[in-house]
Design a protein around this motif. Structure first.
Motif, PDB file in Angstrom:
ATOM      1  N   GLY A  69     -33.822  40.501 -35.309  1.00 52.39           N
ATOM      2  CA  GLY A  69     -33.779  39.414 -36.271  1.00 52.39           C
ATOM      3  C   GLY A  69     -35.105  38.932 -36.806  1.00 52.39           C
ATOM      4  N   ALA A  70     -36.225  39.478 -36.355  1.00 57.89           N
ATOM      5  CA  ALA A  70     -37.527  39.064 -36.889  1.00 57.89           C
ATOM      6  C   ALA A  70     -37.755  39.709 -38.246  1.00 57.89           C
ATOM      7  CB  ALA A  70     -38.646  39.470 -35.928  1.00 57.89           C
ATOM      8  N   TRP A  71     -38.571  39.059 -39.056  1.00 60.30           N
ATOM      9  CA  TRP A  71     -38.954  39.646 -40.342  1.00 60.30           C
ATOM     10  C   TRP A  71     -39.989  40.731 -40.151  1.00 60.30           C
ATOM     11  CZ3 TRP A  71     -39.700  34.595 -43.620  1.00 60.30           C
ATOM     12  CH2 TRP A  71     -38.461  34.171 -44.090  1.00 60.30           C
ATOM     13  N   ALA A  72     -40.945  40.504 -39.230  1.00 65.34           N
ATOM     14  CA  ALA A  72     -42.032  41.462 -39.018  1.00 65.34           C
ATOM     15  C   ALA A  72     -42.658  41.207 -37.657  1.00 65.34           C
ATOM     16  CB  ALA A  72     -43.101  41.310 -40.107  1.00 65.34           C
ATOM     17  N   VAL A  73     -43.376  42.197 -37.174  1.00 63.11           N
ATOM     18  CA  VAL A  73     -44.144  42.064 -35.937  1.00 63.11           C
ATOM     19  C   VAL A  73     -45.429  42.851 -36.127  1.00 63.11           C
ATOM     20  CG1 VAL A  73     -42.978  44.004 -34.802  1.00 63.11           C
ATOM     21  CG2 VAL A  73     -44.130  42.284 -33.436  1.00 63.11           C
ATOM     22  N   MET A  74     -46.545  42.262 -35.701  1.00 59.97           N
ATOM     23  CA  MET A  74     -47.829  42.931 -35.865  1.00 59.97           C
ATOM     24  C   MET A  74     -48.750  42.593 -34.707  1.00 59.97           C
ATOM     25  SD  MET A  74     -48.946  40.555 -39.059  1.00 59.97           S
ATOM     26  CE  MET A  74     -47.279  40.596 -39.659  1.00 59.97           C
ATOM     27  N   ASP A  75     -49.738  43.423 -34.508  1.00 63.28           N
ATOM     28  CA  ASP A  75     -50.712  43.184 -33.455  1.00 63.28           C
ATOM     29  C   ASP A  75     -51.411  41.856 -33.711  1.00 63.28           C
ATOM     30  OD1 ASP A  75     -52.391  44.422 -31.154  1.00 63.28           O
ATOM     31  OD2 ASP A  75     -53.853  43.637 -32.583  1.00 63.28           O
ATOM     32  N   ALA A  76     -51.578  41.077 -32.656  1.00 67.99           N
ATOM     33  CA  ALA A  76     -52.223  39.762 -32.803  1.00 67.99           C
ATOM     34  C   ALA A  76     -53.309  39.566 -31.754  1.00 67.99           C
ATOM     35  CB  ALA A  76     -51.184  38.662 -32.707  1.00 67.99           C
ATOM     36  N   THR A  77     -53.920  40.646 -31.299  1.00 68.05           N
ATOM     37  CA  THR A  77     -54.962  40.527 -30.289  1.00 68.05           C
ATOM     38  C   THR A  77     -56.096  39.645 -30.785  1.00 68.05           C
ATOM     39  OG1 THR A  77     -54.376  42.706 -29.435  1.00 68.05           O
ATOM     40  CG2 THR A  77     -56.509  41.827 -28.787  1.00 68.05           C
ATOM     41  N   ALA A  78     -56.572  39.873 -32.012  1.00 71.13           N
ATOM     42  CA  ALA A  78     -57.665  39.065 -32.558  1.00 71.13           C
ATOM     43  C   ALA A  78     -57.215  37.631 -32.789  1.00 71.13           C
ATOM     44  CB  ALA A  78     -58.168  39.676 -33.869  1.00 71.13           C
ATOM     45  N   LEU A  79     -56.019  37.442 -33.300  1.00 71.43           N
ATOM     46  CA  LEU A  79     -55.496  36.101 -33.543  1.00 71.43           C
ATOM     47  C   LEU A  79     -55.353  35.338 -32.229  1.00 71.43           C
ATOM     48  CD1 LEU A  79     -54.399  34.045 -35.566  1.00 71.43           C
ATOM     49  CD2 LEU A  79     -52.159  35.097 -35.283  1.00 71.43           C
ATOM     50  N   ALA A  80     -54.843  35.987 -31.186  1.00 72.23           N
ATOM     51  CA  ALA A  80     -54.712  35.332 -29.888  1.00 72.23           C
ATOM     52  C   ALA A  80     -56.064  34.902 -29.355  1.00 72.23           C
ATOM     53  CB  ALA A  80     -54.009  36.258 -28.910  1.00 72.23           C
ATOM     54  N   SER A  81     -57.054  35.729 -29.538  1.00 71.62           N
ATOM     55  CA  SER A  81     -58.413  35.389 -29.102  1.00 71.62           C
ATOM     56  C   SER A  81     -58.921  34.149 -29.836  1.00 71.62           C
ATOM     57  CB  SER A  81     -59.356  36.576 -29.339  1.00 71.62           C
ATOM     58  OG  SER A  81     -60.660  36.240 -28.994  1.00 71.62           O
ATOM     59  N   LEU A  82     -58.668  34.071 -31.148  1.00 76.68           N
ATOM     60  CA  LEU A  82     -59.073  32.902 -31.925  1.00 76.68           C
ATOM     61  C   LEU A  82     -58.358  31.633 -31.454  1.00 76.68           C
ATOM     62  CD1 LEU A  82     -59.118  34.382 -35.527  1.00 76.68           C
ATOM     63  CD2 LEU A  82     -61.092  33.650 -34.181  1.00 76.68           C
ATOM     64  N   CYS A  83     -57.154  31.794 -30.915  1.00 81.52           N
ATOM     65  CA  CYS A  83     -56.367  30.653 -30.422  1.00 81.52           C
ATOM     66  C   CYS A  83     -56.726  30.312 -28.972  1.00 81.52           C
ATOM     67  CB  CYS A  83     -54.887  30.953 -30.521  1.00 81.52           C
ATOM     68  SG  CYS A  83     -54.290  31.048 -32.231  1.00 81.52           S
ATOM     69  N   GLY A  84     -57.673  31.030 -28.382  1.00 79.16           N
ATOM     70  CA  GLY A  84     -58.100  30.745 -27.032  1.00 79.16           C
ATOM     71  C   GLY A  84     -57.250  31.398 -25.954  1.00 79.16           C
ATOM     72  N   ILE A  85     -56.441  32.362 -26.333  1.00 83.99           N
ATOM     73  CA  ILE A  85     -55.587  33.073 -25.375  1.00 83.99           C
ATOM     74  C   ILE A  85     -56.347  34.313 -24.927  1.00 83.99           C
ATOM     75  CG2 ILE A  85     -53.387  34.240 -25.044  1.00 83.99           C
ATOM     76  CD1 ILE A  85     -52.360  32.449 -27.392  1.00 83.99           C
ATOM     77  N   GLU A  86     -56.604  34.403 -23.644  1.00 85.45           N
ATOM     78  CA  GLU A  86     -57.395  35.526 -23.117  1.00 85.45           C
ATOM     79  C   GLU A  86     -56.629  36.263 -22.039  1.00 85.45           C
ATOM     80  OE1 GLU A  86     -61.124  33.928 -21.824  1.00 85.45           O
ATOM     81  OE2 GLU A  86     -61.556  33.060 -23.773  1.00 85.45           O
ATOM     82  N   GLY A  87     -57.119  37.421 -21.676  1.00 90.12           N
ATOM     83  CA  GLY A  87     -56.529  38.178 -20.582  1.00 90.12           C
ATOM     84  C   GLY A  87     -55.628  39.315 -21.019  1.00 90.12           C
ATOM     85  N   TYR A  88     -55.634  39.650 -22.294  1.00 92.78           N
ATOM     86  CA  TYR A  88     -54.780  40.743 -22.766  1.00 92.78           C
ATOM     87  C   TYR A  88     -55.627  41.838 -23.284  1.00 92.78           C
ATOM     88  CZ  TYR A  88     -50.932  37.579 -22.116  1.00 92.78           C
ATOM     89  OH  TYR A  88     -50.016  36.733 -21.568  1.00 92.78           O
TER      90      TYR A  88
END
Length: 88
Positions: A69-88
């Motif tokens: 049911g999603a419209w799209a899915v894409m890699d978000a490694t850089a976006l997660a890093s910008l949001c302060g999410i680390e460890g991936y």
């Protein structure tokens, strides 16, 4: 509003989502529950919060998100890093 400002940049910078890596799952605001869509792909939400049109998640089977049911899915490694999410 912030999502609308960052989505074009995210799309241009993103590659296909990969299993076990942060992904941006773009969903319909009037469609199925994003948590259900992410769970159908063997995933879990990550991040500081949720937006009406997209969620950050780590997926076991990224290829299952659009059929769920999603419209799209894409890699978000850089976006997660910008949001302060680390460890991936």
């Amino acid at each position: 509003m912030q999502l609308l400002a960052t989505l074009p940049v995210t799309v241009l910078m993103s590659a296909p989502a990969r299993a076990g890596r942060p992904a941006l799952v773009v969903v319909s605001p009037w469609g199925a529950d994003p948590a259900r869509i992410i769970a159908a792909a063997g995933g879990r939400e990550i991040g500081p919060g949720s937006a009406p049109l997209a969620r950050l998640a780590v997926l076991d089977r990224p290829e299952d998100v659009v059929p769920a049911g999603a419209w799209a899915v894409m890699d978000a490694t850089a976006l997660a890093s910008l949001c302060g999410i680390e460890g991936y």
